[in-house]
Write a protein that holds these residues in place. Structure first.
Motif, PDB file in Angstrom:
ATOM      1  N   HIS A   1     -57.725 -34.072  21.101  1.00 16.39           N
ATOM      2  CA  HIS A   1     -57.856 -32.748  20.724  1.00 16.39           C
ATOM      3  C   HIS A   1     -59.146 -32.454  20.395  1.00 16.39           C
ATOM      4  N   GLU A   2     -59.908 -33.461  20.040  1.00 16.30           N
ATOM      5  CA  GLU A   2     -61.480 -33.419  19.767  1.00 16.30           C
ATOM      6  C   GLU A   2     -62.314 -33.145  21.139  1.00 16.30           C
ATOM      7  N   LEU A   3     -61.701 -33.638  22.125  1.00 17.99           N
ATOM      8  CA  LEU A   3     -62.420 -33.522  23.466  1.00 17.99           C
ATOM      9  C   LEU A   3     -62.069 -32.399  24.289  1.00 17.99           C
ATOM     10  N   GLY A   4     -61.137 -31.567  23.604  1.00 21.27           N
ATOM     11  CA  GLY A   4     -60.624 -30.321  24.235  1.00 21.27           C
ATOM     12  C   GLY A   4     -59.784 -30.685  25.455  1.00 21.27           C
ATOM     13  N   LEU A   5     -59.181 -31.562  25.429  1.00 23.56           N
ATOM     14  CA  LEU A   5     -58.189 -32.132  26.666  1.00 23.56           C
ATOM     15  C   LEU A   5     -56.930 -31.450  26.591  1.00 23.56           C
ATOM     16  N   THR A   6     -56.614 -30.920  25.565  1.00 18.55           N
ATOM     17  CA  THR A   6     -55.195 -30.268  25.402  1.00 18.55           C
ATOM     18  C   THR A   6     -55.171 -28.727  25.666  1.00 18.55           C
ATOM     19  N   GLY A   7     -56.218 -28.114  26.062  1.00 13.63           N
ATOM     20  CA  GLY A   7     -56.577 -26.793  26.137  1.00 13.63           C
ATOM     21  C   GLY A   7     -55.672 -26.179  27.308  1.00 13.63           C
ATOM     22  N   ALA A   8     -55.443 -26.959  28.051  1.00 14.47           N
ATOM     23  CA  ALA A   8     -54.523 -26.296  29.258  1.00 14.47           C
ATOM     24  C   ALA A   8     -52.942 -26.289  28.953  1.00 14.47           C
ATOM     25  N   LEU A   9     -52.712 -27.195  27.941  1.00 13.82           N
ATOM     26  CA  LEU A   9     -51.178 -26.933  27.450  1.00 13.82           C
ATOM     27  C   LEU A   9     -51.168 -25.737  26.494  1.00 13.82           C
ATOM     28  N   GLY A  10     -52.337 -25.424  25.916  1.00 13.91           N
ATOM     29  CA  GLY A  10     -52.265 -24.261  25.223  1.00 13.91           C
ATOM     30  C   GLY A  10     -52.197 -22.931  26.039  1.00 13.91           C
ATOM     31  N   ILE A  11     -52.842 -22.971  27.163  1.00 16.10           N
ATOM     32  CA  ILE A  11     -52.931 -21.714  28.020  1.00 16.10           C
ATOM     33  C   ILE A  11     -51.326 -21.726  28.576  1.00 16.10           C
ATOM     34  N   ALA A  12     -50.765 -22.748  28.926  1.00 13.93           N
ATOM     35  CA  ALA A  12     -49.240 -22.888  29.358  1.00 13.93           C
ATOM     36  C   ALA A  12     -48.400 -22.224  28.302  1.00 13.93           C
ATOM     37  N   ALA A  13     -48.514 -22.524  27.067  1.00 10.09           N
ATOM     38  CA  ALA A  13     -47.626 -22.584  25.918  1.00 10.09           C
ATOM     39  C   ALA A  13     -47.822 -21.186  25.589  1.00 10.09           C
ATOM     40  N   GLY A  14     -48.895 -20.227  25.851  1.00  9.08           N
ATOM     41  CA  GLY A  14     -48.771 -18.946  25.569  1.00  9.08           C
ATOM     42  C   GLY A  14     -49.099 -18.537  23.938  1.00  9.08           C
ATOM     43  N   THR A  15     -48.851 -17.292  23.456  1.00  9.93           N
ATOM     44  CA  THR A  15     -48.967 -17.073  22.062  1.00  9.93           C
ATOM     45  C   THR A  15     -47.734 -16.026  21.938  1.00  9.93           C
ATOM     46  N   GLY A  16     -47.800 -15.624  20.725  1.00 11.28           N
ATOM     47  CA  GLY A  16     -46.599 -14.860  20.251  1.00 11.28           C
ATOM     48  C   GLY A  16     -45.208 -15.226  19.882  1.00 11.28           C
ATOM     49  N   GLU A  17     -44.572 -14.233  19.230  1.00 13.30           N
ATOM     50  CA  GLU A  17     -43.344 -14.665  18.931  1.00 13.30           C
ATOM     51  C   GLU A  17     -42.122 -13.865  19.652  1.00 13.30           C
ATOM     52  N   SER A  18     -42.192 -13.168  20.676  1.00 15.28           N
ATOM     53  CA  SER A  18     -41.149 -12.687  21.280  1.00 15.28           C
ATOM     54  C   SER A  18     -40.099 -13.792  21.875  1.00 15.28           C
ATOM     55  N   PRO A  19     -38.959 -13.276  22.211  1.00 13.32           N
ATOM     56  CA  PRO A  19     -38.068 -14.373  22.930  1.00 13.32           C
ATOM     57  C   PRO A  19     -38.423 -14.888  24.057  1.00 13.32           C
ATOM     58  N   VAL A  20     -39.373 -14.089  24.996  1.00 16.43           N
ATOM     59  CA  VAL A  20     -40.101 -14.509  26.184  1.00 16.43           C
ATOM     60  C   VAL A  20     -40.974 -15.691  25.826  1.00 16.43           C
ATOM     61  N   GLU A  21     -41.795 -15.476  25.014  1.00 12.10           N
ATOM     62  CA  GLU A  21     -42.888 -16.100  24.369  1.00 12.10           C
ATOM     63  C   GLU A  21     -42.243 -17.555  23.866  1.00 12.10           C
ATOM     64  N   LEU A  22     -41.581 -17.444  22.897  1.00  7.46           N
ATOM     65  CA  LEU A  22     -41.031 -18.580  22.526  1.00  7.46           C
ATOM     66  C   LEU A  22     -40.109 -19.582  23.416  1.00  7.46           C
ATOM     67  N   LEU A  23     -39.588 -19.015  24.434  1.00 10.62           N
ATOM     68  CA  LEU A  23     -38.971 -19.756  25.507  1.00 10.62           C
ATOM     69  C   LEU A  23     -39.834 -20.330  26.329  1.00 10.62           C
ATOM     70  N   ARG A  24     -41.040 -19.566  26.413  1.00 10.30           N
ATOM     71  CA  ARG A  24     -42.107 -20.421  26.992  1.00 10.30           C
ATOM     72  C   ARG A  24     -42.566 -21.461  26.497  1.00 10.30           C
ATOM     73  N   LEU A  25     -42.975 -21.335  25.329  1.00  8.07           N
ATOM     74  CA  LEU A  25     -43.342 -22.455  24.366  1.00  8.07           C
ATOM     75  C   LEU A  25     -42.396 -23.961  24.565  1.00  8.07           C
ATOM     76  N   ALA A  26     -40.925 -23.412  24.340  1.00  6.89           N
ATOM     77  CA  ALA A  26     -39.991 -24.315  24.160  1.00  6.89           C
ATOM     78  C   ALA A  26     -39.773 -25.211  25.483  1.00  6.89           C
ATOM     79  N   GLY A  27     -40.109 -24.169  26.606  1.00  6.06           N
ATOM     80  CA  GLY A  27     -39.946 -24.752  27.970  1.00  6.06           C
ATOM     81  C   GLY A  27     -41.174 -25.822  28.492  1.00  6.06           C
ATOM     82  N   VAL A  28     -42.261 -25.474  27.984  1.00  5.67           N
ATOM     83  CA  VAL A  28     -43.442 -26.311  28.079  1.00  5.67           C
ATOM     84  C   VAL A  28     -43.486 -27.615  27.361  1.00  5.67           C
ATOM     85  N   ALA A  29     -42.863 -27.308  26.171  1.00  7.22           N
ATOM     86  CA  ALA A  29     -42.555 -28.327  25.174  1.00  7.22           C
ATOM     87  C   ALA A  29     -41.355 -29.473  25.762  1.00  7.22           C
ATOM     88  N   ALA A  30     -40.386 -28.848  26.276  1.00  5.88           N
ATOM     89  CA  ALA A  30     -39.534 -29.864  27.042  1.00  5.88           C
ATOM     90  C   ALA A  30     -39.967 -30.430  28.019  1.00  5.88           C
TER      91      ALA A  30
END
Length: 384
Positions: A266-295
């Motif tokens: 995190h300090e080196l900024g190496l997890t930034g790409a995951l943040g882009i993939a995970a998206g933002t927001g709490e709509s069903p689509v965005e939650l599915l996006r985050l859960a999918g990236v997590a899985a």
């Protein structure tokens, strides 16, 4: 031993990062303050579960269920579903995968019916059933500590995805193995309890511990007290059981190494790409996006580092819940996705039960996406 070596290497890398200024000392101190109570709980609960198993508590319950089912495999299996879910929710996924699996598999073997549905039930529910309470999974403990929520509030947020995450694998398993589950068997007499006073004390400690774990008291306190009681009792009645292996030191070293490594990332900024993939927001689509990236991340690198990598991008309680759905209920495909799965397989092999990793992955490719998808939609509906 391998996970301890990996953990030691990661700790050494973390120390080097701190010495080189990459990882600030303040960040390490904050990480230590956050992780110490959580790791203390994990150690104490492991000791409690191991000693309860040594006292015969889980074996007695499983044999009692076999008698109650009266020769019907489907009834016994449903009772095991309830037992595995309860053990996972209140005593953590490792208790189910590591301690309960050998017991129910042994019951199946003795009664001469296939142990495979029971083995799959325990490992799937150990992971998918670990959503309801903070104590159910180490990832939940990290999330609850970060959010600062009471166990009741955590359960209020997670109850719908937790329910769906249990029902989906159970229904799929019945569909896939219904012929074996609709068979009958001849119940065997329960194995006599070796030490009744020890059994009674261990069972009483577990009964007393469960409500304390959801009372709002920091969970490491009642868990440590329960472990201390059992250690004293075993020191008097069965001291040979008390050995260094009761303490999961390899897991502790591994987790400490992961914590340091992910903090440095995190300090080196190496997890930034995951943040882009995970998206933002709490709509069903965005939650599915985050859960999918997590899985996907959990199956690629293990669920704990996946959680730690994605945690900064789960800014709200609802997004944190979606992250937990992905890293808990979705890690059913690769062997290394969950440490509990590796330990489960090790126990099965030691008992002569073979499940190939290829077949395990193939089944996981069916059950994991359905479980994560439906559980996340349940979260979106109830939290929205």
């Amino acid at each position: 031993m391998r996970i301890a070596i990996i953990g030691a290497v990661l700790i050494a890398c973390g120390i080097a990062a701190a010495a080189g200024g990459v990882l600030p000392v303040e960040a390490v101190e904050a990480l230590a303050l956050r992780s110490a109570p959580i790791l203390g709980f994990v150690v104490a609960m492991t000791v409690v579960a191991e000693l309860a198993a040594e006292a015969g508590v889980f074996r007695a319950i499983a044999h009692r269920l076999a008698v109650l089912a009266r020769g019907r495999v489907i009834v016994l299996w449903l009772l095991v579903v309830v037992l595995a879910t309860a053990a996972t929710v209140f005593l953590s996924l490792d208790t189910t995968a590591v301690l309960l699996t050998p017991v129910v598999v042994a019951v199946a073997a003795h009664a001469r019916f296939s142990p495979i549905p029971f083995a799959l039930t325990t490992v799937w529910l150990a992971n998918t059933g670990s959503l309801l309470l903070p104590v159910s999974n180490l990832t939940n403990l990290l999330a609850a500590e970060r959010l600062g929520v009471h166990p009741g509030d955590f359960a209020a947020l997670m109850w719908a995805p937790a329910l769906v995450a249990v029902l989906v694998p159970v229904i799929l398993l019945f569909v896939l193995r219904r012929r074996e589950l609709l068979a009958r068997y001849e119940p065997e007499a329960p194995i006599p309890v070796r030490d009744r006073p020890l059994f009674a004390i261990a069972a009483s400690v577990l009964v007393a511990l469960v409500p304390l774990l959801v009372s709002g008291i920091p969970v490491w306190i009642p868990a440590t007290a329960a472990a201390a009681v059992l250690l004293v009792v075993f020191a008097v009645r069965r001291p040979a059981v008390l050995r260094p292996a009761l303490v999961p030191w390899q897991l502790v070293v591994f987790v400490c190494g992961l914590f340091l490594a992910m903090q440095a990332a995190h300090e080196l900024g190496l997890t930034g790409a995951l943040g882009i993939a995970a998206g933002t927001g709490e709509s069903p689509v965005e939650l599915l996006r985050l859960a999918g990236v997590a899985a996907v991340s959990g199956n690629a690198i293990d669920n704990l580092p996946a959680y730690l990598a994605l945690e900064p991008f789960a800014e709200s309680p609802v997004r944190t819940a979606a992250l937990l759905v992905g890293v808990n209920a979705g890690v059913l495909i690769t062997p290394w996705a969950s440490l509990a799965t590796l330990l489960w397989h090790q126990r099965l092999v030691s008992m002569g039960v073979e499940i190939s990793w290829g077949r395990f992955a193939a089944l996981g490719l069916v059950v994991a996406p359905l479980t994560v998808g439906l559980a996340t939609l349940a979260l979106a509906v109830t939290a929205g």
